[in-house]
Design a protein around this motif. Structure first.
Motif, short mmCIF file in Angstrom:
data_model
loop_
_atom_site.label_atom_id
_atom_site.label_comp_id
_atom_site.label_asym_id
_atom_site.label_seq_id
_atom_site.Cartn_x
_atom_site.Cartn_y
_atom_site.Cartn_z
N SER A 28 21.41 14.84 29.02
CA SER A 28 20.86 15.77 29.99
C SER A 28 19.66 15.12 30.67
O SER A 28 18.72 14.70 29.99
CB SER A 28 20.44 17.07 29.30
N GLU A 29 19.74 15.01 31.98
CA GLU A 29 18.67 14.43 32.78
C GLU A 29 18.26 13.06 32.25
O GLU A 29 17.08 12.73 32.14
CB GLU A 29 17.47 15.37 32.83
N THR A 31 18.45 11.85 29.28
CA THR A 31 18.06 11.81 27.87
C THR A 31 19.29 12.07 27.00
O THR A 31 19.97 13.08 27.18
CB THR A 31 16.99 12.88 27.56
#
Length: 127
Positions: A28-29, A31
């Motif tokens: 996510s994003e 990471t």
């Protein structure tokens, strides 16, 4: 010496050490998130003959998780690095890593094929 080259594990015959292992479960994003091992989880590195049917394990390292964590250290003892007959050349096997005996977390890949476990000649003896 234990070296991870991509998904190939390389060891010198008779050497001992550890493989640090995480299971990515998402991103996510930018990471990456990892599986949280739970107390009692069992992580197993199984080694098979090359071109095997994955039914007969010739060596295995098993870790029982003692407390919650994101990374496990899989030990390789002389038993796992001294399989087969010593030669002056590298010997190739295949491996997979499983979680709790039911989920293969790292193993055969459609794009890359079987994962390689290479035993190199022992330093100073059969090179």
């Amino acid at each position: 010496m234990i070296k991870i080259d991509g998904k190939t594990i390389k060891v010198h015959r008779g050497d001992v050490g550890n493989i640090r292992y995480k299971i990515p479960v998402g991103e996510s994003e930018g990471t990456i998130s990892y599986y949280k091992f739970k107390t009692g989880d069992v992580v197993r590195l199984s080694i098979f003959e090359k071109n095997s049917d994955y039914q007969t394990t010739i060596a295995e390292s098993k870790v029982v998780i003692e407390s919650e964590c994101e990374e496990v250290s899989i030990p390789l003892t002389a038993n796992e690095t001294n399989i087969g007959t010593p030669t002056g050349k590298p010997v190739e096997y295949i491996y997979e890593i499983s979680l709790n005996g039911v989920n293969t977390t790292t193993g055969y890949d459609d794009d890359e094929g079987a994962l390689k476990y290479k035993i190199l000649p022992a330093k100073g003896s059969d090179e």
